[in-house]
Design an enzyme around this catalytic site. Structure first.
Site, PDB file in Angstrom:
ATOM      1  N   GLN A 142       0.829  -1.203   0.000  1.00  0.00           N
ATOM      2  CA  GLN A 142       0.000   0.000   0.000  1.00  0.00           C
ATOM      3  C   GLN A 142       0.863   1.253   0.000  1.00  0.00           C
ATOM      4  O   GLN A 142       2.071   1.200   0.253  1.00  0.00           O
ATOM      5  CB  GLN A 142      -0.943  -0.005   1.206  1.00  0.00           C
ATOM      6  CG  GLN A 142      -0.255  -0.231   2.530  1.00  0.00           C
ATOM      7  CD  GLN A 142      -1.133  -0.900   3.558  1.00  0.00           C
ATOM      8  OE1 GLN A 142      -2.354  -0.772   3.559  1.00  0.00           O
ATOM      9  NE2 GLN A 142      -0.522  -1.626   4.487  1.00  0.00           N
ATOM     10  N   ASP A 144       0.324  -0.002  13.550  1.00  0.00           N
ATOM     11  CA  ASP A 144       0.827   1.153  14.294  1.00  0.00           C
ATOM     12  C   ASP A 144       1.137   0.824  15.748  1.00  0.00           C
ATOM     13  O   ASP A 144       1.867   1.557  16.415  1.00  0.00           O
ATOM     14  CB  ASP A 144      -0.176   2.303  14.229  1.00  0.00           C
ATOM     15  CG  ASP A 144      -1.567   1.875  14.670  1.00  0.00           C
ATOM     16  OD1 ASP A 144      -1.792   1.730  15.891  1.00  0.00           O
ATOM     17  OD2 ASP A 144      -2.429   1.668  13.794  1.00  0.00           O
ATOM     18  N   ASP A 201       0.018 -12.678   6.354  1.00  0.00           N
ATOM     19  CA  ASP A 201      -1.358 -12.419   5.967  1.00  0.00           C
ATOM     20  C   ASP A 201      -2.278 -12.939   7.070  1.00  0.00           C
ATOM     21  O   ASP A 201      -2.194 -14.112   7.466  1.00  0.00           O
ATOM     22  CB  ASP A 201      -1.659 -13.114   4.643  1.00  0.00           C
ATOM     23  CG  ASP A 201      -3.105 -12.961   4.234  1.00  0.00           C
ATOM     24  OD1 ASP A 201      -3.884 -13.894   4.469  1.00  0.00           O
ATOM     25  OD2 ASP A 201      -3.464 -11.891   3.714  1.00  0.00           O
ATOM     26  N   ASP A 218      -8.178  -5.267  13.692  1.00  0.00           N
ATOM     27  CA  ASP A 218      -7.861  -3.838  13.595  1.00  0.00           C
ATOM     28  C   ASP A 218      -7.391  -3.563  12.172  1.00  0.00           C
ATOM     29  O   ASP A 218      -6.199  -3.392  11.911  1.00  0.00           O
ATOM     30  CB  ASP A 218      -6.791  -3.478  14.628  1.00  0.00           C
ATOM     31  CG  ASP A 218      -6.435  -2.000  14.609  1.00  0.00           C
ATOM     32  OD1 ASP A 218      -7.088  -1.235  13.880  1.00  0.00           O
ATOM     33  OD2 ASP A 218      -5.486  -1.615  15.320  1.00  0.00           O
ATOM     34  N   THR A 274      -7.897  -1.832   8.051  1.00  0.00           N
ATOM     35  CA  THR A 274      -8.347  -0.697   7.266  1.00  0.00           C
ATOM     36  C   THR A 274      -9.751  -1.001   6.754  1.00  0.00           C
ATOM     37  O   THR A 274     -10.323  -2.052   7.050  1.00  0.00           O
ATOM     38  CB  THR A 274      -7.396  -0.446   6.090  1.00  0.00           C
ATOM     39  OG1 THR A 274      -7.363  -1.634   5.265  1.00  0.00           O
ATOM     40  CG2 THR A 274      -5.975  -0.165   6.575  1.00  0.00           C
ATOM     41  N   ASP A 275     -10.320  -0.079   5.961  1.00  0.00           N
ATOM     42  CA  ASP A 275     -11.624  -0.343   5.355  1.00  0.00           C
ATOM     43  C   ASP A 275     -11.513  -1.505   4.377  1.00  0.00           C
ATOM     44  O   ASP A 275     -10.405  -1.876   3.963  1.00  0.00           O
ATOM     45  CB  ASP A 275     -12.132   0.923   4.668  1.00  0.00           C
ATOM     46  CG  ASP A 275     -12.661   1.935   5.676  1.00  0.00           C
ATOM     47  OD1 ASP A 275     -13.701   1.648   6.285  1.00  0.00           O
ATOM     48  OD2 ASP A 275     -12.031   2.999   5.858  1.00  0.00           O
ATOM     49  N   PRO A 329      -5.630  -4.843   0.732  1.00  0.00           N
ATOM     50  CA  PRO A 329      -5.192  -5.958   1.572  1.00  0.00           C
ATOM     51  C   PRO A 329      -6.222  -6.396   2.603  1.00  0.00           C
ATOM     52  O   PRO A 329      -6.187  -7.541   3.064  1.00  0.00           O
ATOM     53  CB  PRO A 329      -3.935  -5.397   2.259  1.00  0.00           C
ATOM     54  CG  PRO A 329      -3.474  -4.274   1.399  1.00  0.00           C
ATOM     55  CD  PRO A 329      -4.713  -3.692   0.791  1.00  0.00           C
TER      56      PRO A 329
END
Length: 283
Positions: free
Chosen positions: A31, A86, A138, A156, A158-159, A163
């Site tokens: 990304q 993060d 993954d 947790d 992303t939208d 991925p």
């Protein structure tokens, strides 16, 4: 002249940040990653044009995605985090001294590395905790091949693009259920229903195909624009959602933890959804 970054998540409405300083621009193996500084929000992480977190308000999301399932469960010893590169969710999970092992599976090693370098205040040393296990892999493949049970699983992600797309399916949620101990809890992010009604409806349908007990709770994160954000909750045990108020208060008091957003009252109240969010979840 100040550079402005505009988030591209929503096609007809955008929020912009003044990039007082761009700390990083990098195309990772998975990304596009940008980390910038803003006078109001501090350091900001952006993946594929979408704001993931800011230094100033990340505590809202990370506290609520971690403490609602952990205090609701009441006896979680092993926790699995899928995503969360993060380190903020890992940080909050490991604040619970009763947690013996927190395994974090993140697909993008560069996100972890750059977050540690440029936003170390988010993980706050969590990656160095001896109870933390970081696996670069993954998440779907990891869950499919895992055999060690977990008391709580936190997705947790992303939208549901790129991925993360495969993390929002009945098959994946079903595989997570197989990894949970009896009465275990799964929590996932489900978007901002006012602007993403199809996302919460999709998550609801997918979770309901895999779990007998499904609910949603709402949080207010300033940089997740468009109203309240929702998190999906699923388990075989409805009692793990909102324990008796006295029990929940006792668990929080015994932990000795202080919070910026989470509270026992807020835990219960977050599940009292406005009608428009309940309607969006039904699809």
């Amino acid at each position: 002249m100040t550079e402005w970054f505009s988030e591209t998540l929503h096609p007809h409405w955008r929020q912009s940040f003044a990039a007082d300083r761009v700390l990083l621009r990098e195309q990772t193996a998975h990304q596009d990653l940008v980390i910038l500084e803003n006078q109001t929000f501090g350091r900001v992480m952006v993946l594929d044009g979408m704001v993931q977190l800011t230094e100033r308000d990340e505590f809202v999301y990370h506290e609520m995605i971690a403490h609602v399932p952990l205090f609701g469960h009441g006896a979680a010893r092993r926790v699995l985090i899928i995503g969360g590169g993060d380190g903020g969710t890992l940080r909050e999970v490991l604040r619970h001294k009763t947690v013996e092992r927190a395994t974090m599976v993140e697909i993008d090693a560069t996100v972890v590395e750059m977050a540690r370098d440029h936003m170390p205040m988010v993980s706050d040393g969590a990656f160095d905790d001896p109870r933390a296990e970081l696996i670069i892999a993954d998440g779907i493949a990891f869950v499919a091949g895992a055999h060690q049970p977990y008391d709580v699983i936190i997705i947790d992600s992303t939208d549901p693009f790129g991925p993360a797309e495969g993390l929002f399916t009945p098959a994946f949620y079903g595989a997570c259920r197989q990894l949970l101990t009896p009465g275990g809890v799964l929590v996932v992010q489900a978007g901002v229903p006012f602007l993403q009604p199809r996302e919460i409806a999709h998550v609801n349908a997918a979770l309901s195909a895999a779990f007998p007990e499904v609910a949603f709770y709402a949080i207010a994160v300033p940089t997740y624009v468009g109203g309240l954000m929702t998190l999906g909750w699923a388990s075989e045990d409805a009692g793990k959602k909102v324990p008796d108020p006295a029990v929940l208060a006792a668990r929080v008091a015994a932990s000795g933890l202080a919070f910026g957003y989470y509270s026992p009252e807020g835990h219960a109240g977050a599940f009292a959804l406005p009608p428009h969010i309940r309607a969006a979840a039904r699809g």
